[in-house]
Design a protein around this motif. Structure first.
Motif, PDB file in Angstrom:
ATOM      1  N   UNK A 123       0.845  -1.194   0.000  1.00 16.67           N
ATOM      2  CA  UNK A 123       0.000   0.000   0.000  1.00 16.67           C
ATOM      3  C   UNK A 123       0.879   1.242   0.000  1.00 16.67           C
ATOM      4  N   UNK A 124       0.345   2.327  -0.554  1.00 21.04           N
ATOM      5  CA  UNK A 124       1.063   3.598  -0.597  1.00 21.04           C
ATOM      6  C   UNK A 124       0.198   4.689   0.010  1.00 21.04           C
ATOM      7  N   UNK A 125       0.821   5.578   0.747  1.00 13.92           N
ATOM      8  CA  UNK A 125       0.085   6.678   1.358  1.00 13.92           C
ATOM      9  C   UNK A 125       0.981   7.870   1.606  1.00 13.92           C
ATOM     10  N   UNK A 126       0.467   8.803   2.364  1.00  7.07           N
ATOM     11  CA  UNK A 126       1.181  10.053   2.605  1.00  7.07           C
ATOM     12  C   UNK A 126       0.846  10.573   3.993  1.00  7.07           C
ATOM     13  N   UNK A 127       1.819  11.195   4.640  1.00  4.34           N
ATOM     14  CA  UNK A 127       1.633  11.786   5.962  1.00  4.34           C
ATOM     15  C   UNK A 127       2.186  13.205   5.937  1.00  4.34           C
TER      16      UNK A 127
END
Length: 577
Positions: free
Chosen positions: A264-268
């Protein structure tokens, strides 16, 4: 009367503990010289090198040092260093100066060390803590074990409590997946884990790391930072905490907590203050012993450094600026992952980012947010590919288009069409050097006349570690070796010709501090266009570029070796002949 320096004993030039050991016959001058040299080169300490090399027993060495300098000697193994006491000196300072707090009384802190001559260490501890500091001598091997035990104790208590201010940092995730379970659920969002993860992220920012790796194994869990291009282990939390750490990071990035079988890929976004926020790009990957999480630190300020801070030579900078000033054409930046292509592109976009210019970018994902630029995240699952975004851009009255990467023929054809119809297009490719970029486009199926007429400039680049200016030392290399490395006889014979090597000191990481770009900047001239149209390969294009005075990556690296920015070892690491 002139004294023959070679006839003077080596011990005359040194003081402190090494001189005492030589005078007592416990070390030869040659052994002392080698130990001092190794300590300087590795960033270690003289006592550590002597004990690790088994030249003198740690206990015997401590006794001699205590008698010589009148410093009290204790057996560190009889003491237990609790986490609150260990926290009086941060981990970086403990490791840097090889010291350990062992007792505190009122405003006085007693610090264990194995070399009583290291007064600078005590001064820095005094400055950092605000306490009066007194050194206590201990055996080197026991000090090493004591520091590791103290660090482990601090890490363990960080998972149980303390550092309350870290709990309240403001965190924003990326765009939520409607199908994702973004609830905190269970104990994944408990305060100790929040504090620990936030501490790791803030420490990475403070240490100028570019990536953070959270890695689970069967009997170990480790956290590593990539600093100046090299991975370094910085923490080993209990292995049973791995699942909770991964869950916390997934919550922060708004990823699906229930899904552990696919990446999975995400951003913070971590808000450090009202005016300061740092973005993290988050990637999870299922491994044999749990989910590995890698975070790329995205600091928008890196795009604001300006072209002068990137390491371009004056003529290379002029070529880049000239290409940016053209109303149409294509600029391609090439190099492996982590070579700084994104920063080069965003620096160019920042130069073009004015009120009268419409700029659109398609990226996977957008790494740096720039106000005034229309940025689109590619989403293949939803049908928003690079090609689809480009088609949309052409209906949005653009002046400048940036494509994250030219991956296929369809994207290449649309980008070239945009460059042919009055737009400036910037993009990246994964090739080894500038000439190979042109043949890569041809191999994709782009017609030779389109490549020759649309591509205006190609920048191939690498990132090399810069030598620390505080500790670098001149390096002697035989002339024959210099010629084999690629230096010309004229360069070697030039007045002031000096190469430098990495040493290591308190101000750097093993002799290196920061990174700089190594570039091959190749404009597609009429002569090079002719080679392309005649069916020339990468070698033919490279030969023509050399005739026109375009430096290869190797030649650019050697120029930075000559001016003392990098050493020959680093030039060999990032470039080849």
């Amino acid at each position: 009367m002139v004294t023959n320096v070679q006839s003077v004993p080596f011990s005359t030039f040194i003081g402190g503990l090494p001189r005492r050991l030589i005078n007592d016959g416990l070390l030869t001058e040659e052994q002392a010289r080698e130990a001092l040299g190794k300590a300087a080169k590795t960033g270690s300490h003289f006592v550590s090198v002597v004990v690790e090399s088994k030249l003198i027993n740690a206990g015997r060495l401590a006794e001699i040092a205590s008698i010589e300098f009148g410093t009290p000697l204790i057996d560190l193994s009889t003491l237990t260093i609790e986490a609150p006491l260990a926290r009086e000196i941060n981990e970086k300072l403990m490791r840097k100066h090889h010291v350990l707090p062992i007792y505190k009384r009122d405003r006085k802190l007693f610090v264990a060390l194995s070399d009583p001559t290291r007064l600078q260490a005590l001064d820095e501890v005094k400055f950092a803590t605000g306490y009066l500091v007194e050194g206590i001598l201990v055996e080197e091997d026991k000090l090493t074990k004591g520091i590791e035990a103290a660090v482990a104790a601090v890490q363990a208590t960080a998972l149980q409590g303390g550092d309350e201010d870290l709990e309240n940092l403001e965190v924003e995730g990326g765009e939520a997946d409607p199908a994702a379970d973004t609830g905190t659920g269970g104990d994944t969002d408990d305060a100790p884990i929040i504090r620990y993860v936030n501490k790791v992220l803030i420490d990475a920012i403070n240490r100028s790391a570019s990536d953070i790796h959270f890695e689970p194994y069967e009997k170990k869990y480790r956290i590593r930072y990539r600093m100046d291009g090299e991975l370094r282990e910085i923490a080993t939390p209990p292995v049973q905490m791995g699942g909770r750490l991964a869950a916390r990071l997934k919550v922060m990035a708004r990823l699906d907590l229930a899904e552990r079988r696919v990446p999975q890929d995400g951003r913070i976004k971590l808000k450090l203050s009202v005016n300061k926020a740092i973005d993290f790009r988050v990637s999870t990957c299922p491994t044999l012993w749990g989910e590995k999480v890698v975070m790329r630190i995205l600091d928008a300020s890196s795009a604001m450094l300006g072209i002068d801070a990137l390491g371009y030579e004056p003529d290379q900078k002029e070529l880049y600026l000239k290409a940016l000033s053209k109303p149409q054409g294509m600029i391609l930046v090439t190099g492996p992952t982590g070579s700084g292509k994104t920063v080069s592109l965003y620096t160019g976009l920042n130069i073009l980012n004015t009120d009268d210019c419409n700029i659109s970018t398609a990226e996977d994902p957008c790494e740096i947010n720039l106000p005034g630029i229309n940025q689109v995240n590619v989403n293949v699952k939803q049908g928003l590919t690079f090609a689809a975004a480009l088609k949309a851009f052409l209906r949005q009255d653009p002046d400048v288009i940036m494509v994250g990467e030219v991956r296929d023929l369809e994207t290449a054809e649309i980008a070239i069409k945009a460059a042919q119809t009055g737009h400036l297009v910037l993009s990246t490719l994964h090739t080894n050097d500038a000439p190979q970029t042109l043949t890569r486009l041809l191999n994709m199926g782009v017609p030779a006349y389109n490549v020759a007429s649309c591509v205006t400039l190609i920048i191939a680049q690498r990132l090399a570690r810069k030598l620390c200016k505080f500790c670098r030392r001149p390096d002697r290399v035989p002339k024959e070796e210099l010629l084999r490395e690629g230096f010309t006889p004229e360069q070697i014979a030039a007045p002031g010709f000096t190469l430098f090597k990495a040493v290591g000191c308190d101000q750097c990481n093993g002799g290196y501090k920061g990174r700089t770009g190594i570039y091959q900047v190749m404009p597609v001239t009429e002569s090079i266009s002719r080679v392309i149209m005649e069916g020339g390969n990468a070698i033919d294009i490279a030969d023509q570029a050399q005739r026109e005075g375009i430096r290869t990556l190797r030649q650019s690296a050697l120029r930075k070796v000559l001016d003392g920015t990098i050493d020959l070892t680093e030039a060999n690491r990032v470039t080849t002949d």
